[in-house]
Design a protein around this motif. Structure first.
Motif, short mmCIF file in Angstrom:
data_model
loop_
_atom_site.label_atom_id
_atom_site.label_comp_id
_atom_site.label_asym_id
_atom_site.label_seq_id
_atom_site.Cartn_x
_atom_site.Cartn_y
_atom_site.Cartn_z
N ILE A 150 -31.93 -29.86 9.27
CA ILE A 150 -32.38 -31.21 9.60
C ILE A 150 -31.20 -32.11 9.94
N GLY A 151 -30.12 -32.02 9.14
CA GLY A 151 -28.94 -32.84 9.40
C GLY A 151 -28.33 -32.56 10.75
N ASP A 152 -28.25 -31.29 11.13
CA ASP A 152 -27.70 -30.95 12.45
C ASP A 152 -28.64 -31.38 13.57
N PHE A 153 -29.92 -31.45 13.29
CA PHE A 153 -30.87 -31.95 14.29
C PHE A 153 -30.69 -33.45 14.52
N LEU A 154 -30.42 -34.18 13.45
CA LEU A 154 -30.23 -35.62 13.57
C LEU A 154 -28.88 -35.98 14.17
N GLY A 155 -27.92 -35.13 14.02
CA GLY A 155 -26.56 -35.37 14.53
C GLY A 155 -25.66 -34.24 14.10
N THR A 156 -24.84 -34.50 13.10
CA THR A 156 -24.00 -33.46 12.48
C THR A 156 -24.12 -33.60 10.98
N PHE A 157 -24.55 -32.54 10.32
CA PHE A 157 -24.70 -32.57 8.87
C PHE A 157 -23.33 -32.69 8.22
N LEU A 158 -23.22 -33.57 7.22
CA LEU A 158 -21.96 -33.77 6.50
C LEU A 158 -22.08 -33.35 5.03
N GLU A 159 -23.06 -33.88 4.31
CA GLU A 159 -23.19 -33.53 2.90
C GLU A 159 -24.57 -33.96 2.38
N ILE A 160 -24.93 -33.37 1.23
CA ILE A 160 -26.17 -33.72 0.54
C ILE A 160 -25.80 -34.43 -0.76
N ASP A 161 -26.58 -35.40 -1.14
CA ASP A 161 -26.37 -36.10 -2.40
C ASP A 161 -26.53 -35.10 -3.55
N ASP A 162 -25.44 -34.87 -4.30
CA ASP A 162 -25.45 -33.86 -5.35
C ASP A 162 -25.84 -34.41 -6.72
N THR A 163 -26.29 -35.66 -6.78
CA THR A 163 -26.69 -36.22 -8.07
C THR A 163 -28.07 -35.73 -8.51
N ASP A 164 -28.78 -35.05 -7.63
CA ASP A 164 -30.10 -34.49 -7.97
C ASP A 164 -30.15 -33.04 -7.50
N PRO A 165 -29.50 -32.12 -8.24
CA PRO A 165 -29.45 -30.72 -7.79
C PRO A 165 -30.81 -30.07 -7.63
N LEU A 166 -31.79 -30.46 -8.47
CA LEU A 166 -33.11 -29.84 -8.40
C LEU A 166 -33.92 -30.34 -7.20
N GLY A 167 -33.64 -31.52 -6.70
CA GLY A 167 -34.29 -32.02 -5.50
C GLY A 167 -35.70 -32.52 -5.69
N TRP A 168 -36.06 -32.94 -6.90
CA TRP A 168 -37.43 -33.42 -7.13
C TRP A 168 -37.51 -34.94 -7.17
N GLY A 169 -36.63 -35.62 -6.45
CA GLY A 169 -36.65 -37.07 -6.44
C GLY A 169 -37.67 -37.64 -5.46
N GLU A 170 -37.71 -38.96 -5.41
CA GLU A 170 -38.63 -39.66 -4.52
C GLU A 170 -38.31 -39.39 -3.06
N PHE A 171 -37.05 -39.13 -2.76
CA PHE A 171 -36.61 -38.84 -1.39
C PHE A 171 -35.42 -37.90 -1.46
N VAL A 172 -35.09 -37.30 -0.32
CA VAL A 172 -33.91 -36.46 -0.19
C VAL A 172 -32.86 -37.25 0.58
N ARG A 173 -31.64 -37.26 0.07
CA ARG A 173 -30.59 -38.11 0.63
C ARG A 173 -29.47 -37.24 1.17
N MET A 174 -29.05 -37.51 2.42
CA MET A 174 -27.97 -36.76 3.04
C MET A 174 -27.15 -37.67 3.95
N LYS A 175 -25.90 -37.28 4.14
CA LYS A 175 -25.02 -38.01 5.05
C LYS A 175 -24.95 -37.25 6.37
N VAL A 176 -25.18 -37.98 7.47
CA VAL A 176 -25.25 -37.38 8.80
C VAL A 176 -24.37 -38.19 9.76
N MET A 177 -23.65 -37.49 10.62
CA MET A 177 -22.89 -38.16 11.68
C MET A 177 -23.83 -38.36 12.87
N ILE A 178 -24.22 -39.63 13.11
CA ILE A 178 -25.19 -39.92 14.15
C ILE A 178 -24.50 -40.50 15.39
N ASP A 179 -25.17 -40.41 16.51
CA ASP A 179 -24.68 -40.97 17.77
C ASP A 179 -25.10 -42.43 17.82
#
Length: 392
Positions: free
Chosen positions: A146-175
């Motif tokens: 998904i990150g590479d589709f939006l631009g360039t994937f950089l990293e995922i928020d590692d404060t929620d390793p299980l991924g069961w939060g309200e949303f998924v958070r990632m850093k993306v290099m966008i145009d």
């Protein structure tokens, strides 16, 4: 002003001195290269004037550097930040995106061969939130795609390793020259897809008409073009794309590390899926009556077998036969039998389908290591005497 200078040198008559190229024999200075290596060039994404000194003070305050930094303006909206520590420079790059007065600051490394007029900013990192992500798509492999589709994937928020939060958070290099993505379709199952909404953290000023970051709808050329053609003005974007800055409440590092180890255990101890009854891969048997219709293989020629001659009342033929109980060899010709056991002659009516040879009738066959029924996976074997055909 640099932009006022003519760029078409074909119309300019250069003198001989102006046509000369110098610096071919010069060697790059190490001190200059080291200074460039510790510098970053930046720009505030806005078409409006802003307070430069206030921006400098704000950046120095929020960066919280261990060493000094010098911020120098090259143009009204182009500045260079000179760091004196590699750690401080890396910290500023890793901490992107930065904002001033609600506007995005784009920062990148300096190319020593560029002129200030050639510096362009095409991409910027941003924290993107994926809202209402399907449960099966919250794995790292899918999120990187998904990150590479939006631009360039950089990293995922590692404060929620299980991924069961309200949303998924990632850093993306966008145009920054393209409209913001409002969402995306994500494949689920084999023939369906689900819409996943996107939100951008700290997003303040952007164009509600075209969705670009470098201007607002009050100065949007795309909206002006639409109005000139008498097209309907429809604002496809809005403040609903903004996500409030993430609260700085973080789990303890020990708790985050513990969840990471637990997730690794889940991955390594993955259970084999047991198919349900409606699963197309499940093996299902029919009614018991079907299983009782046993199929016996034809008798092998020239082999010894256990037989017992008896009569049945069906389509009869009168034959002279021998009754024998024991092990016999049916390969002998001329109606002879050889073996151990009791033998006696009798005249009996037997059905045609039980006449196997001139000298023996197989009515009951000893079942030993014989497959009685099966579905390709499970098999039923029998030991003993088989039943007559009419009782099977």
């Amino acid at each position: 002003m640099v932009e006022d200078l003519p760029n078409d040198f074909e119309k300019i008559r250069l003198t001989d001195d102006e046509s000369k190229v110098i610096g071919e024999n010069s060697v790059d200075d190490d001190d200059s290269n080291n200074q460039i290596a510790l510098s970053l060039v930046g720009k505030l994404l806005t078409s409006k004037p802003f307070n430069v000194e206030a921006m400098k003070r704000t950046l120095i305050s929020i960066w919280k550097l261990h060493d000094n930094v010098s911020i120098k303006m090259l143009e009204p909206n182009l500045f260079v930040s000179q760091f004196y520590s590699e750690a401080d420079r890396e910290m500023v790059l890793d901490g992107c995106p930065w904002f001033f007065d609600g506007k995005l600051i784009v920062i990148r490394e300096i190319n020593g061969e560029e002129q200030p007029s050639e510096v362009f900013f095409h991409h910027a990192p941003m924290w993107v939130r994926l809202v209402d992500v399907p449960f099966s798509k919250r794995n790292k492999k899918t999120l990187i795609e998904i990150g590479d589709f939006l631009g360039t994937f950089l990293e995922i928020d590692d404060t929620d390793p299980l991924g069961w939060g309200e949303f998924v958070r990632m850093k993306v290099m966008i145009d920054v020259g393209k409209p913001l993505r409002r969402g995306l379709f994500l494949v689920v199952g084999t023939a369906s897809s689900k819409w996943v909404t996107l939100k951008y953290e700290r997003l303040d000023e952007f164009c509600f008409f075209c969705g670009r970051l470098d201007h607002t709808d009050s100065s949007c050329s795309y909206k002006d073009e639409a109005s000139e053609t008498n097209a309907e003005i429809v604002y496809q974007y809005g403040p609903w794309l903004r996500a409030s800055p993430r609260k700085t409440i973080r789990k303890p590092a020990s708790e985050i590390e513990r969840e990471k180890k637990l997730k690794e255990r889940l991955t390594s101890a993955r259970k084999v899926r047991i198919p349900s009854y409606n699963d197309p891969d499940a093996v299902k048997l029919g009614p018991p009556g079907v299983a009782r219709k046993l199929q016996f293989p034809p008798p092998r020629p020239r082999e010894a077998s256990l037989v017992k001659a008896v009569g049945v009342k069906r389509k009869f033929k009168r034959r002279n036969v021998s009754s024998f109980e024991g092990v016999i060899d049916s390969s002998l010709k001329g109606g002879n039998m050889k073996g151990t056991g009791q033998k006696r002659n009798l005249r009996e009516e037997v059905p045609d389908d039980l006449l196997i040879s001139e000298t023996q009738i197989v009515k009951k066959q000893k079942l030993e290591n014989l497959v009685l029924a099966g579905d390709g996976i499970n098999q039923v074997r029998g030991v003993g005497l088989s039943q007559p055909p009419e009782k099977q």
